[in-house]
Design a protein around this motif. Structure first.
Motif, PDB file in Angstrom:
ATOM      1  N   ARG A 106      -5.457   6.802  -0.737  1.00 42.17           N
ATOM      2  CA  ARG A 106      -6.435   6.174  -1.616  1.00 42.17           C
ATOM      3  C   ARG A 106      -6.416   6.777  -3.016  1.00 42.17           C
ATOM      4  O   ARG A 106      -6.442   6.056  -4.007  1.00 42.17           O
ATOM      5  N   GLU A 120       0.814  -1.203   0.000  1.00 40.02           N
ATOM      6  CA  GLU A 120       0.000   0.000   0.000  1.00 40.02           C
ATOM      7  C   GLU A 120       0.857   1.267   0.000  1.00 40.02           C
ATOM      8  O   GLU A 120       1.981   1.265   0.489  1.00 40.02           O
ATOM      9  N   ASN A 146     -10.367   0.971   7.922  1.00 43.87           N
ATOM     10  CA  ASN A 146     -10.666   1.405   6.562  1.00 43.87           C
ATOM     11  C   ASN A 146      -9.575   2.227   5.902  1.00 43.87           C
ATOM     12  O   ASN A 146      -9.529   2.328   4.691  1.00 43.87           O
ATOM     13  N   HIS A 147      -8.724   2.818   6.701  1.00 47.88           N
ATOM     14  CA  HIS A 147      -7.774   3.751   6.092  1.00 47.88           C
ATOM     15  C   HIS A 147      -6.316   3.417   6.357  1.00 47.88           C
ATOM     16  O   HIS A 147      -5.444   4.232   6.079  1.00 47.88           O
ATOM     17  N   THR A 148      -6.045   2.251   6.916  1.00 50.79           N
ATOM     18  CA  THR A 148      -4.640   1.873   7.051  1.00 50.79           C
ATOM     19  C   THR A 148      -4.444   0.502   6.401  1.00 50.79           C
ATOM     20  O   THR A 148      -5.401  -0.263   6.224  1.00 50.79           O
ATOM     21  N   ALA A 149      -3.188   0.235   6.070  1.00 51.94           N
ATOM     22  CA  ALA A 149      -2.869  -1.054   5.455  1.00 51.94           C
ATOM     23  C   ALA A 149      -3.186  -2.188   6.423  1.00 51.94           C
ATOM     24  O   ALA A 149      -3.685  -3.243   6.019  1.00 51.94           O
ATOM     25  N   PHE A 200      -0.322   8.530  11.451  1.00 48.74           N
ATOM     26  CA  PHE A 200      -1.667   7.948  11.413  1.00 48.74           C
ATOM     27  C   PHE A 200      -1.797   6.821  10.400  1.00 48.74           C
ATOM     28  O   PHE A 200      -2.859   6.226  10.270  1.00 48.74           O
ATOM     29  N   ARG A 201      -0.708   6.530   9.700  1.00 49.41           N
ATOM     30  CA  ARG A 201      -0.672   5.421   8.740  1.00 49.41           C
ATOM     31  C   ARG A 201      -1.800   5.480   7.717  1.00 49.41           C
ATOM     32  O   ARG A 201      -2.304   4.461   7.276  1.00 49.41           O
ATOM     33  N   LYS A 202      -2.223   6.682   7.370  1.00 54.36           N
ATOM     34  CA  LYS A 202      -3.362   6.798   6.467  1.00 54.36           C
ATOM     35  C   LYS A 202      -2.963   6.422   5.047  1.00 54.36           C
ATOM     36  O   LYS A 202      -1.934   6.864   4.545  1.00 54.36           O
ATOM     37  N   LEU A 203      -3.805   5.637   4.421  1.00 54.80           N
ATOM     38  CA  LEU A 203      -3.538   5.218   3.056  1.00 54.80           C
ATOM     39  C   LEU A 203      -3.827   6.360   2.092  1.00 54.80           C
ATOM     40  O   LEU A 203      -4.762   7.125   2.278  1.00 54.80           O
ATOM     41  N   ARG A 247       1.160   5.046   1.447  1.00 51.36           N
ATOM     42  CA  ARG A 247       0.625   5.879   2.520  1.00 51.36           C
ATOM     43  C   ARG A 247       0.702   7.348   2.146  1.00 51.36           C
ATOM     44  O   ARG A 247       1.517   7.748   1.324  1.00 51.36           O
TER      45      ARG A 247
END
Lengths: 260, 360
Positions: free
Chosen positions: A123, A107, B225-228, A118-121, A109
């Motif tokens: 998207r 993924e 929903n928002h982290t790997a 916050f390790r937010k992806l 980030r």
């Protein structure tokens, strides 16, 4: 084939209890080619491919990628080295979206604090990349990149899996029975995809039982029999019945093919 | 190497394909029946059904009971009552999403509360150390579950059935089944009761335990929903083989999920001390784990793994809370609550099966 092979295997042995799945098997893949691997059930094709893709560690023998000896202990290591495999079961997660699946295990980030703390992806970046890759391969008939993979048809799923491999594979792509579960039209689409990937310069290993497909797209055919490479034939010089005869032991392969 | 284009080298029998419809891979999003549309919506929005059920339950009891039920006081009282099960349900959800189950989650909570209480009261240790010890024990229990499931590859049901008994008996042996009275806890520290502190917003009464539950669920919702990590949890529950081939460390994800569930159970323990005041080892016989599973299942978390939203678990816990409070106020036999819970569980699983059949 003047150039050096990109991926070679020498003397691979793999035993499962008393069964010898690989018995001194050799393998060569040259840059930019489509190499088909055919063989009867139980000939050891799958084990050979698993050894190359890191899913199985051979008991003996040596695998070299671009001349360097490699010892993959997992598919992840092979993937890091640039070998992407599309497994027969596709290895897609049905409930996740197309974009999530393409980036599963790698993924992206968000930049900055959002990503590091916050390790937010990211998207939008992943969706953009996935959309680009799918449209490059002419798969943009998939309208919504966020739709779950389980809502796709078999051919579309195969397309997503191939696109994922093509997007991340930098050296070799291995396709295990990519058309086995597909209808005529979908098979055609996948074959076009395969040719398209090759035209980008990536070599492909194609495992298939479908002789017409093998003869149509491959540059060379590796015939596997009784755990080892029996011969390598040129699809332009041999017929499908020749190939089947070699594969099943009904006919001896020509001497020059054996030497290959 | 030739450059065969698809058209040249196509098989003879495929020639007719040129005249066939070109819409082979496109989606039919238009010609769906209403039922299919609903099915598709529910498929993509897993918390919708429990939400509708919750609203319906509130409306029905509101109409039957009147303003006494439909007051912010009563509705927030329900929240207070479900705080513990809501938090435990969140822990359970993490495990169920990996296609597992944690039958020991309830006794982990009770044991963890007993540890906190005994360390603070009986051993006279500072409250922060007692609380940390509680979390340590909860996390360790979860880790053991996770280790047995991910490394020894034992079925989660069997593993946690076993640890349920082991932890329950350890709890009784360790504490000699002695209850720690509220006054004894209060005499030593106010920290253990922190989640019992309440505040008013108009006539609505919230406890810090309720706030904690909501924050926890929102935090997990974000992480899932928002982290790997969250995506991997879903992928592992969905299809472990595919997840593994995609490069996910399945055993690590499982170990993490069970350990985190144990830690969250310790949080529930802390909240339960705030709510109950006293600390009773015999609470271990309460079916907290089943209540947590019930909340998750009614909330639309699929027991087959990989599907559902943790928001659903919170709503599932609220549904049980609303039904139980409503029947209570109507003066019904409490067994009707149990009866309805059973019906809700079966309905929720039936609906889950239906949603899974979504096609196109």
């Amino acid at each position: 084939m003047a150039s050096e092979p990109i991926l070679t295997a020498r003397g691979l042995v793999k035993r499962y209890g008393r069964v010898t799945a690989l018995d001194n098997a050799d393998f060569d893949l040259y840059p930019g080619e489509i190499l088909a691997v055919i063989g009867d059930n139980g000939a050891g094709k799958s084990t050979l491919i698993k050894a190359i893709s890191g899913a199985v560690a051979p008991d003996e023998g040596e695998i070299r990628l671009e001349g360097e000896t490699v010892n993959f202990r997992s598919p992840i290591e092979a993937r890091r080295a640039g070998i992407e495999t599309v497994y027969q079961n596709l290895a897609l997660s049905p409930a996740l979206s197309i974009a999530d699946n393409m980036f599963l295990g790698r993924e992206i980030r968000k930049p900055g604090v959002l990503g590091s703390v916050f390790r937010k992806l990211d998207r939008s970046a992943m969706e953009k990349f996935a959309r680009n890759k799918l449209s490059e391969l002419g798969l943009m008939t998939i309208q919504n990149i966020n739709q779950a993979v389980e809502t796709l048809s078999g051919g579309q799923r195969q397309g997503v899996a191939v696109a994922r491999a093509a997007a991340f594979g930098s050296k070799v792509i291995i396709l295990d029975e990519p058309t086995a579960a597909l209808g005529v039209k979908e098979s055609r689409k996948v074959l076009e995809l395969i040719l398209d990937v090759r035209s980008r310069g990536l070599p492909i290993v194609l495992i298939s039982h479908n002789m017409p497909h093998v003869f149509e797209v491959s540059d060379r055919i590796h015939v596997h029999r009784l755990g080892r490479r029996l011969c390598v034939i040129n699809p332009k010089e041999h017929t499908m019945s020749d190939a089947v005869a070699f594969m099943t032991g009904a006919k001896e392969p020509p001497r020059e093919a054996l030497a290959a | 190497m030739g450059e065969p284009t698809a058209a040249q080298s196509a098989q003879e029998f495929e020639k007719v394909l040129a005249q066939s419809s070109t819409q082979v891979a496109s989606f039919d999003t238009h010609d769906k029946t209403a039922v299919q549309k609903i099915q598709h919506f529910l498929h993509s929005t897993p918390a919708a059904i429990p939400f509708i059920v919750l609203i319906a339950a509130i409306v029905i009891f509101g109409l039957a009971i009147g303003s006494r039920f439909f007051s912010s006081y009563t509705l927030t009282l329900i929240l207070q009552q479900i705080a513990i099960v809501g938090i435990l349900g969140a822990a359970q959800t993490l495990v169920i999403l990996t296609a597992g189950i944690d039958l020991s989650i309830g006794v982990i909570m009770v044991f963890s509360a007993v540890i906190m209480g005994n360390f603070a009261v009986t051993y006279g240790l500072p409250a922060p150390i007692a609380i940390l010890a509680g979390f340590g024990v909860g996390g360790a229990c979860g880790f053991i579950n996770g280790f047995l499931v991910s490394r020894l590859k034992l079925p989660p049901f069997i593993v946690t059935l076993g640890t349920w008994y082991v932890i329950m008996s350890t709890n009784f042996i360790f504490s000699a089944n002695a209850t720690i009275r509220e006054a004894d806890v209060t005499a030593v520290t106010s920290m253990l009761h922190v989640f019992g502190i309440s505040f008013k917003v108009g006539s609505a009464v919230f406890t810090l335990g309720v706030v904690m539950m909501v924050l926890l669920v929102l935090g997990l919702l974000y992480a899932l929903n928002h982290t790997a990590w969250g995506r991997h949890l879903y992928a592992v529950g969905d299809d472990p083989e595919a997840a593994k081939l995609s490069g996910i460390r399945v055993d690590r994800v499982l170990l993490g999920a069970y350990t985190l569930a144990g830690l969250i159970a310790s949080l529930a323990a802390w909240v339960s001390i705030g709510r109950n005041g006293s600390i009773s080892p015999s609470a271990a016989v309460t079916d907290y784990n089943l209540q947590a599973i019930t909340a998750a299942v009614i909330g639309g978390i699929s027991l087959f793994g990989g599907r559902g939203s943790i928001l659903g678990t919170l709503i599932g816990a609220m549904i049980v809370g609303v039904v139980s409070m409503g029947l209570n106020m109507l003066g019904a036999d409490p067994q009707w609550k149990v009866f309805l819970t059973g019906v809700l569980i079966i309905t929720a699983v039936a609906v889950d099966q239906w949603i899974r059949k979504v096609a196109g």
